[in-house]
Structures are given as structure tokens and as C-alpha cells.
Design an enzyme around this catalytic site. Structure first.
Site: not given
Ligand code: UD1
Length: 427
Positions: A22-23, A124, A129, A314, A406
């Protein structure tokens, strides 16, 4: 709302086909926006999140032709995504609130169309996030960004320009958004402290097949030489490492043995290492990855979630379910998301002994879990309740199954084919 009913206690025995990730699929689908020629993606999983991304792309004017599906949509599917005539650059709130990964259209829209208006995803269940790191990095590529009325308004009328970005925190989605945007920027972009998740490597390979020039794939420094345009390509989505790990835990928690077809061990080395210490056996062969419990039973092991190649956040909830029945205690520390212990109160209802202290949870194992009605709160939390239900005595009823849909394709069918007493109660 559908429910999943499980009567626990059956060891799993059988074969489970692992689907496309999915990711990986979600950013790959967004990548079609970078070209006016079709992108053909195969081995796509059949999931609610994929449907949400399909709806979003359709709203933007992408023509999505679906084919290659076996009757019932059970095989990995093939989509032909044609963004030749994109008609819109707006990702509306109604779709983004359903799925945060919708924000992945921001980089591609901006890079090819010079503008994008994407709803802010908001919080969420597993934490606030934010997407601030995506936005800062796009600004470093020359985008002008304003936040108003709950939307990100991004413009780069004269196109993006290459830049040197160093992410202060490892972000999977941020790395993907900037990687896609940089492919069409003028000049070179360096992305430092890039996330190294295999799904990013998969995206980068697909972008290269579309004509992008990317070095450092698989490392924490990605170098992108911007090109004028990307062309069409075909790409098969890599197997889902989280689905693989989840079914490995299902085999272990029930004391069974399953063959995971299509699983790739190189994507789950940290999971294999930790589960190996717990007492789970992995045998990789030509017909798939065989997972069973070693004769010594299960032992509690400490764990910390980390960005790839560390243990994935995850898989944390599934691992916790396993620790509730292992011998001894386990300390589980969540370092990626601040609120990712939503499954704990539900596991308590099934008899688990878990004590959360800040970012860590102490799990005292050796519990006899008992079935109970429980509430799914997010995708991975929900599946941990299913896993606990498989090991519990009596009946577990998991509510709010839409979370599971999902990210897990035909979960109850795959498990019942291996002997689990599990069914979907439709309402
Ligand atoms: C992706 C995955 C999710 C997985 C996560 C971490 C997808 C669709 N989802 O989510 O399943 O759990 O990686 O492996 O691929 N953060 C900030 N600012 C930002 C972006 C992130 O502070 O602009 C923080 C987030 O709140 C979190 C951390 O960075 O604490 C990691 O988040 P991130 O790696 O961006 O997760 P996703 O891409 O949302």
C-alpha cells in the site's frame, strides 16, 4: 458498519499470498501526475486507500483504466493512469481527510502544473502528523506557499529550481513529495537525511523508468538531476513488508506454520531479527517464506521502533499483541509517532497486562487472553486486535473494520483459508 468476529485458539496452517505494498502504491499512483504519458502500475493491492487515491486522481482529471484483475479483484491489479489532460490542481478536504497520503499529489502537481491547492490533512489517531517539512522543502525548491482556509496554496509559476534539502527528521512522505517534485525542477537537488524505506526505493526506480535521473537510491542522500519532462512507463509494485510481518506474527501467536508467498526477506530484516529472538522461525525457500514457532516457545524481547532499516512503527502494535502471550516481559518504545499506543486499552479488555509510561510500554507476558468486543482505532492497531483475537479463548468482535480495509486485502479470507475461525459480519 461491518465487524470481524473471531473465535480464537486455532493454529494457522496454510499459504498466504502477500500483495503489493500500500505504502509504495500510493506515491507511485501520485507519480502519474508528473507525465503527460500513461503510467502503468501492476501488482496494486485491492484496498480502500487505493480507491481513495483513485478518486482523488480522477478529480484531478486523470484517466484511470483498471484491468488485469482476476474475478473478484483478488489478484494484484493493473491500473493505467493517464494524466495527459489534468483538469484541476485541487485536492479537496473530503478526500484528504480520509487519507493523509493524499498530500503526495502536492509535489507532482506543483512540479508539472506550477500550482496546487491541497487540503491540510490535520491530525489523526496516532498523532498530530504535520506536513511542515514537506512545505519547507518545497519552498527551498522555489515554491511560494500560503496556508489559508485549511488549504495549502502552493505556486511555482516559473517552475521549481533544484536545491539542497536536509530533513531535520526522517520523513517518508516528505522524502517522496520532494523526490517527485525534484525530478522536474531546473538543475540538481540533493535530499539529505532522506528516508530509506523500501517504498521510496520503489518510487525512485519507477521515476527512473519514466526518465528521471536519480542517484543514491536506497541511501539517505538522494541526488536528483532535473529533467524537462518525464515519459510513460510500466512498474510492478513491490510486496507489502508490513502485511508480511503481520502474517508472520499471526503464525507465531497461534503456534502455527504459514507459507508467505511473494514475501521478500530483504525488506523485513529487522522484523526477522527481532521475531527470531522471540522464538519465531523463518525459512526462505523457492516457494515462499515459511514462518513457524520454534520448539522453545515465545520469549519477551525489548523493542524500539526506528526509521528503516530499523524496526517499523507499522509493526509495533502487532508485536505488542505477540508480547502479551510471550514468556517474560518486554519493553516497547515508540519513537516515530507520539500517540501510537491506542491499541493498549483494547488489549487490556482482552486480558493483556500492559503499562504505558510516556513513549514506552511494559508488557508483562504469559497472559491467557480472552475474547471481548473491541474497537479498532487505526489501521495497525486494528490488526493487532485481530491477532490477539486469534490467540484468545472465546469470541472477539472487532468493531470499525473500515480501518482494516484501508490496508489489509481480504484479511478474513486469507486467515480463514489457514484454519482461523474468523468471519466478517456485514451490517
Ligand atoms: C509513512 C507511512 C506510515 C508509516 C510512517 C512511518 C505511507 C502512506 N505512510 O507515513 O504507514 O507509519 O511513514 O514509517 O507511506 N513529521 C513532521 N513533519 C512533517 C512530516 C512528518 O513532523 O512534515 C513527523 C510525523 O509527525 C512523524 C514523523 O515525522 O512523527 C515521521 O512521519 P513520516 O515518515 O512523514 O510518516 P508518513 O509519511 O506520514
Amino acid at each position: 458498519m461491518d465487524q470481524i468476529r473471531i473465535r480464537g485458539g486455532n493454529p494457522l496452517h496454510g499459504t498466504i499470498q502477500i500483495g503489493g505494498a500500500k505504502n509504495a502504491a500510493l506515491p507511485l499512483m501520485a507519480a502519474c501526475l508528473l507525465s503527460d504519458e500513461p503510467l502503468v502500475l501492476s501488482n496494486l493491492p485491492h484496498l480502500a486507500d487505493i480507491a481513495t487515491m483513485t478518486n482523488l486522481l480522477s478529480e484531478l482529471g486523470v484517466n484511470v483504466a483498471m484491468n488485469g484483475s482476476a474475478p473478484g479483484g483478488h489478484a494484484g491489479r493493473t491500473f493505467k493512469l493517464d494524466a495527459a489532460k489534468t483538469t484541476d490542481t485541487i485536492a479537496p478536504y473530503d478526500l484528504v481527510r480520509k487519507m493523509r497520503a493524499s498530500v503526495l499529489v502536492l509535489g507532482p502537481l506543483l512540479a508539472r502544473q506550477g500550482r496546487a491547492r491541497v487540503s491540510l490533512p490535520g491530525g489523526c489517531a496516532i498523532g498530530t502528523r504535520p506536513v511542515d517539512l514537506h512545505l519547507k522543502a518545497l519552498e527551498q525548491l522555489g515554491a511560494e506557499i500560503e496556508l489559508a482556509e485549511g488549504y495549502i496554496d502552493a505556486r511555482a509559476e516559473a517552475g521549481l529550481t533544484g536545491g539542497h534539502i536536509v530533513f531535520p527528521t526522517v520523513t517518508v512522505g516528505g522524502t517522496e513529495n520532494i523526490l517527485m517534485a525534484a525530478t522536474l525542477a531546473r538543475g540538481d537537488t540533493v535530499i539529505g537525511n532522506a528516508a530509506r524505506e523500501p517504498e521510496i526505493g520503489d518510487l525512485a526506480k519507477c521515476l527512473c523508468a519514466m526518465g528521471a535521473e536519480i542517484d543514491g537510491i536506497g541511501s539517505d542522500t538522494l541526488r536528483v538531476r532535473g529533467v524537462e519532462r518525464l515519459h510513460g512507463a510500466g512498474h510492478a509494485v513491490l510486496p507489502d513488508r508490513i502485511e508480511t510481518g503481520t502474517y508472520a506474527v499471526a503464525a507465531a501467536i497461534t503456534g502455527g506454520e504459514v507459507l508467505l508467498k511473494g514475501a521478500r526477506t530483504d525488506l523485513i530484516e529487522a522484523v526477522i531479527d527481532v521475531l527470531g529472538q522471540v522464538g519465531v522461525r523463518f525459512d526462505d525457500g523457492p516457494d515462499g517464506l515459511r514462518v513457524s514457532r520454534t520448539n522453545g516457545g515465545l520469549t519477551g524481547v525489548d523493542l524500539m521502533t526506528e526509521p528503516y532499516p530499523g524496526f517499523p512503527t507499522d509493526m509495533q502494535a502487532q508485536f505488542m499483541a505477540l508480547m502479551t502471550v510471550a514468556n517474560g516481559a518486554s519493553m516497547i518504545t515508540e519513537t516515530i509517532f507520539e500517540n501510537r499506543f491506542m491499541h493498549v486499552p483494547e488489549l487490556h479488555r482482552m486480558g493483556a497486562d500492559i503499562n504505558v509510561q510516556g513513549r514506552s510500554a511494559i508488557v508483562r507476558g504469559n497472559q491467557k487472553l480472552s475474547g471481548a468486543p473491541v474497537m479498532a482505532t487505526d489501521l495497525r492497531a486494528s490488526v493487532s486486535l485481530v491477532l490477539a483475537g486469534l490467540a484468545a479463548q472465546g469470541e472477539t468482535l472487532v468493531n470499525r473494520v473500515y480501518h482494516l480495509d484501508r490496508g489489509y486485502e481480504r484479511l478474513e479470507e486469507k486467515l480463514s483459508a489457514c484454519g482461523a475461525d474468523i468471519e466478517r459480519v456485514r451490517s
